[in-house]
Write an enzyme that holds these catalytic residues in place. Sequence first.
Site, PDB file in Angstrom:
ATOM      1  N   ASP A  69       0.882  -1.165   0.000  1.00  0.00           N
ATOM      2  CA  ASP A  69       0.000   0.000   0.000  1.00  0.00           C
ATOM      3  C   ASP A  69       0.922   1.219   0.000  1.00  0.00           C
ATOM      4  OD1 ASP A  69      -2.248   1.699   0.239  1.00  0.00           O
ATOM      5  OD2 ASP A  69      -2.005   1.757   2.421  1.00  0.00           O
TER       6      ASP A  69
ATOM      7  N   GLU B 189      -1.180  -1.556  -4.830  1.00  0.00           N
ATOM      8  CA  GLU B 189      -2.397  -0.789  -5.089  1.00  0.00           C
ATOM      9  C   GLU B 189      -2.114   0.285  -6.135  1.00  0.00           C
ATOM     10  OE1 GLU B 189      -5.355  -0.013  -1.810  1.00  0.00           O
ATOM     11  OE2 GLU B 189      -4.662   2.026  -2.215  1.00  0.00           O
TER      12      GLU B 189
ATOM     13  N   ASP C   8      -2.559   0.999   7.221  1.00  0.00           N
ATOM     14  CA  ASP C   8      -1.698   0.820   6.048  1.00  0.00           C
ATOM     15  C   ASP C   8      -1.246  -0.627   5.886  1.00  0.00           C
ATOM     16  OD1 ASP C   8      -1.497   3.610   5.054  1.00  0.00           O
ATOM     17  OD2 ASP C   8      -0.702   3.924   7.058  1.00  0.00           O
TER      18      ASP C   8
END
Length: 172
Positions: free
Chosen positions: A8, A67, A139
């Site tokens: 992420d 991502e 996160d």
Amino acid sequence: MTLILGIDPGSRKTGFGLVNAVGSHAEYVASGIIRLPDGALPERLKVIFESLSCIIEEHHPETMAIEDVFFARDPRAALKLGQARGAAIVAGVAAGLSVAEYAARSVKQSVVGSGAAGKEQVQHMVTRLLKLPSAPSEDAADALAVALCHAQTIRTTAGLPPDVRYARGRYK
């Protein structure tokens, strides 16, 4: 068994999560946050690259999932996020990993069942799916969700003919 590194990305902190995809389920391996120092962006990008390179060297994942950039109101923030993604992707590619990219909505849909799920819902489902004793930080949970999404994609595409490709959340 496939060890997947989920990322992420962020320009202030980058989450990472490692899961072993075993048959129809996934097992937790490790997760955490790479906290980036204040200062110039190039130095922060170097920290992302070096930290992920160390994580890859320590755990030897077979593949990496990250991502994708979302569209933000502030174009400068989107550019910084893109650069953080780039540093992470280069760390994976330099280590010989294949890299898969997933839109945030696809990750949430895969893990929670709704592409509009909130951070708390993602944390809750990651905790349940991986049977963790407590919820990881936002996160780290997002990075684990990316890894879980990729594990599901691997399972789904395993029986498809070799000429069918999967990219950016779609079959081609």
